[in-house]
Structures are given as C-alpha cells and as structure tokens.
Write a protein that holds these residues in place. Structure first.
Motif, PDB file in Angstrom:
ATOM      1  N   PHE A 191      30.458  27.428  78.586  1.00 60.52           N
ATOM      2  CA  PHE A 191      31.111  28.117  77.479  1.00 60.52           C
ATOM      3  C   PHE A 191      31.219  27.223  76.253  1.00 60.52           C
ATOM      4  N   ILE A 192      31.758  26.021  76.436  1.00 56.84           N
ATOM      5  CA  ILE A 192      31.987  25.127  75.294  1.00 56.84           C
ATOM      6  C   ILE A 192      30.673  24.686  74.657  1.00 56.84           C
ATOM      7  N   THR A 193      29.672  24.330  75.462  1.00 59.57           N
ATOM      8  CA  THR A 193      28.404  23.907  74.859  1.00 59.57           C
ATOM      9  C   THR A 193      27.730  25.057  74.127  1.00 59.57           C
ATOM     10  N   THR A 194      27.812  26.270  74.666  1.00 63.03           N
ATOM     11  CA  THR A 194      27.212  27.427  73.989  1.00 63.03           C
ATOM     12  C   THR A 194      27.908  27.704  72.665  1.00 63.03           C
ATOM     13  N   VAL A 195      29.234  27.661  72.663  1.00 64.45           N
ATOM     14  CA  VAL A 195      29.984  27.918  71.434  1.00 64.45           C
ATOM     15  C   VAL A 195      29.690  26.840  70.390  1.00 64.45           C
ATOM     16  N   ILE A 196      29.677  25.565  70.798  1.00 64.52           N
ATOM     17  CA  ILE A 196      29.421  24.478  69.845  1.00 64.52           C
ATOM     18  C   ILE A 196      27.982  24.527  69.324  1.00 64.52           C
ATOM     19  N   GLN A 197      27.046  24.998  70.143  1.00 62.00           N
ATOM     20  CA  GLN A 197      25.657  25.119  69.688  1.00 62.00           C
ATOM     21  C   GLN A 197      25.500  26.195  68.620  1.00 62.00           C
ATOM     22  N   HIS A 198      26.356  27.202  68.654  1.00 66.12           N
ATOM     23  CA  HIS A 198      26.182  28.352  67.767  1.00 66.12           C
ATOM     24  C   HIS A 198      27.163  28.448  66.604  1.00 66.12           C
ATOM     25  N   PHE A 199      28.225  27.644  66.617  1.00 65.92           N
ATOM     26  CA  PHE A 199      29.235  27.740  65.561  1.00 65.92           C
ATOM     27  C   PHE A 199      29.731  26.378  65.122  1.00 65.92           C
ATOM     28  N   HIS A 200      30.114  26.295  63.835  1.00 63.87           N
ATOM     29  CA  HIS A 200      30.848  25.154  63.294  1.00 63.87           C
ATOM     30  C   HIS A 200      32.321  25.562  63.295  1.00 63.87           C
ATOM     31  N   PHE A 201      33.206  24.658  63.660  1.00 62.35           N
ATOM     32  CA  PHE A 201      34.644  24.896  63.620  1.00 62.35           C
ATOM     33  C   PHE A 201      35.216  24.005  62.536  1.00 62.35           C
ATOM     34  N   LEU A 202      35.797  24.625  61.510  1.00 64.44           N
ATOM     35  CA  LEU A 202      36.292  23.883  60.357  1.00 64.44           C
ATOM     36  C   LEU A 202      37.755  24.207  60.107  1.00 64.44           C
ATOM     37  N   PRO A 203      38.552  23.204  59.732  1.00 69.11           N
ATOM     38  CA  PRO A 203      39.960  23.489  59.417  1.00 69.11           C
ATOM     39  C   PRO A 203      40.058  24.220  58.082  1.00 69.11           C
ATOM     40  N   GLN A 224      41.378  24.633  54.384  1.00 64.82           N
ATOM     41  CA  GLN A 224      41.555  23.553  53.421  1.00 64.82           C
ATOM     42  C   GLN A 224      42.995  23.055  53.424  1.00 64.82           C
ATOM     43  N   GLY A 225      43.142  21.750  53.641  1.00 62.91           N
ATOM     44  CA  GLY A 225      44.448  21.118  53.622  1.00 62.91           C
ATOM     45  C   GLY A 225      45.282  21.327  54.879  1.00 62.91           C
ATOM     46  N   GLU A 226      44.737  22.004  55.880  1.00 64.91           N
ATOM     47  CA  GLU A 226      45.497  22.257  57.105  1.00 64.91           C
ATOM     48  C   GLU A 226      44.775  21.678  58.310  1.00 64.91           C
ATOM     49  N   MET A 227      45.542  21.105  59.197  1.00 65.76           N
ATOM     50  CA  MET A 227      45.003  20.633  60.468  1.00 65.76           C
ATOM     51  C   MET A 227      45.875  21.187  61.578  1.00 65.76           C
ATOM     52  N   PRO A 228      45.290  21.496  62.723  1.00 66.04           N
ATOM     53  CA  PRO A 228      46.110  21.991  63.837  1.00 66.04           C
ATOM     54  C   PRO A 228      47.156  20.961  64.236  1.00 66.04           C
ATOM     55  N   ASP A 229      48.305  21.451  64.637  1.00 64.60           N
ATOM     56  CA  ASP A 229      49.396  20.602  65.104  1.00 64.60           C
ATOM     57  C   ASP A 229      49.118  20.247  66.557  1.00 64.60           C
ATOM     58  N   ASP A 230      49.087  18.954  66.881  1.00 65.59           N
ATOM     59  CA  ASP A 230      48.786  18.577  68.261  1.00 65.59           C
ATOM     60  C   ASP A 230      50.040  18.459  69.121  1.00 65.59           C
ATOM     61  N   GLU A 231      51.184  18.884  68.583  1.00 65.30           N
ATOM     62  CA  GLU A 231      52.407  18.922  69.383  1.00 65.30           C
ATOM     63  C   GLU A 231      52.278  20.059  70.393  1.00 65.30           C
ATOM     64  N   PRO A 232      52.443  19.766  71.682  1.00 67.98           N
ATOM     65  CA  PRO A 232      52.227  20.808  72.697  1.00 67.98           C
ATOM     66  C   PRO A 232      53.351  21.839  72.734  1.00 67.98           C
ATOM     67  N   LEU A 233      53.009  23.020  73.224  1.00 69.29           N
ATOM     68  CA  LEU A 233      54.017  24.037  73.510  1.00 69.29           C
ATOM     69  C   LEU A 233      54.655  23.705  74.853  1.00 69.29           C
ATOM     70  N   VAL A 251      48.384  24.421  73.062  1.00 74.15           N
ATOM     71  CA  VAL A 251      48.682  24.004  71.693  1.00 74.15           C
ATOM     72  C   VAL A 251      49.236  25.193  70.923  1.00 74.15           C
ATOM     73  N   LYS A 252      49.916  24.905  69.835  1.00 69.96           N
ATOM     74  CA  LYS A 252      50.455  25.957  68.986  1.00 69.96           C
ATOM     75  C   LYS A 252      49.299  26.707  68.332  1.00 69.96           C
ATOM     76  N   PRO A 253      49.464  27.999  68.079  1.00 70.68           N
ATOM     77  CA  PRO A 253      48.397  28.758  67.404  1.00 70.68           C
ATOM     78  C   PRO A 253      48.066  28.131  66.050  1.00 70.68           C
ATOM     79  N   PHE A 254      46.799  28.199  65.667  1.00 72.89           N
ATOM     80  CA  PHE A 254      46.376  27.680  64.372  1.00 72.89           C
ATOM     81  C   PHE A 254      45.193  28.499  63.865  1.00 72.89           C
ATOM     82  N   SER A 255      44.943  28.394  62.586  1.00 75.91           N
ATOM     83  CA  SER A 255      43.828  29.103  61.969  1.00 75.91           C
ATOM     84  C   SER A 255      42.704  28.127  61.684  1.00 75.91           C
ATOM     85  N   ALA A 256      41.472  28.624  61.754  1.00 73.93           N
ATOM     86  CA  ALA A 256      40.295  27.801  61.468  1.00 73.93           C
ATOM     87  C   ALA A 256      39.168  28.708  61.013  1.00 73.93           C
TER      88      ALA A 256
END
Length: 118
Positions: free
Chosen positions: A75-87, A89-98, A105-110
């Motif tokens: 799953f992960i290799t197929t998704v990474i082969q076909h898509f770029h994941f970008l934050p 602008q100015g936002e990064m996912p919070d790595d504080e766990p739920l 991880v907390k929901p985030f947009s990308a």
C-alpha cells in the motif's frame, strides 16, 4: 510479582507496550520525527529494523503480523509511487500523539498531488 527497570509489577498486572515510545526512539530510529523513507533502504533493498514492531511482540503479537506488514509495504509503496504528499503552506502536522490504546496522530490537512510518469 516481578521487578522491571526498578519498578515492581504485581502478579496478574496487565502491561501495555508504549508503541510510540518503541517506534519513535532515537536509538533504533535516528531522527525519528523526520520523514525519511530511505532509513528503511540498504543497498537498494528494503531493510526493516528488528525494533520495528507495529503489530506487537511476544505472546501477544497480532496473528496478522506478516500479512499486515506485507499489505503495509504494498500500500505505502504504491501510494508513494503515484502521489506527492505536501504540507499546506506554513503548516506541518502535529506529531503529538492522540491518547488511546493504539498509536495515532491528530488529523491534519495536506496536498496529495498525482505524480506525472513520463
């Protein structure tokens, strides 16, 4: 009763592993907060560290461990082969766990942008 790392654990106590602590420790995973898929590659082949145990370990390891690892890899290799994941602008996912029994991880947009294969 038993003692572990200076703590007394009474007989019949349920002990739950801290998966975040195991999977995000800098001893087994240098710079664990950095997204670095190449840490799992060696000489062009996938190399999964022995400390990588997302499905548990010992007697209470998930029965679907092997199937789960294979599905994650495909799953992960197929998704990474076909898509770029970008934050965004100015936002990064919070790595504080739920809080909870499993790592999350907390929901985030990308932005998820299709790769162009020429």
């Amino acid at each position: 009763d038993t003692r572990l790392s200076g703590f007394t654990i009474p007989k019949d106590t349920m002990v739950i592993a801290c998966f975040r602590g195991m999977l995000m420790n800098s001893h087994d995973f240098p710079n664990p907060s950095k997204f670095d898929p190449e840490r799992y590659l060696m000489d062009g082949k996938s190399k999964i560290p022995e400390a990588y145990n997302p499905f548990g370990f010992g007697r209470h390891r998930c029965m679907g461990d092997i199937l789960g690892r294979q599905n994650l890899f495909v799953f992960i290799t197929t998704v990474i082969q076909h898509f770029h994941f970008l934050p965004l602008q100015g936002e990064m996912p919070d790595d504080e766990p739920l809080d909870g029994a499993t790592a999350a991880v907390k929901p985030f947009s990308a932005y998820i942008v299709p790769r162009h294969h020429d």
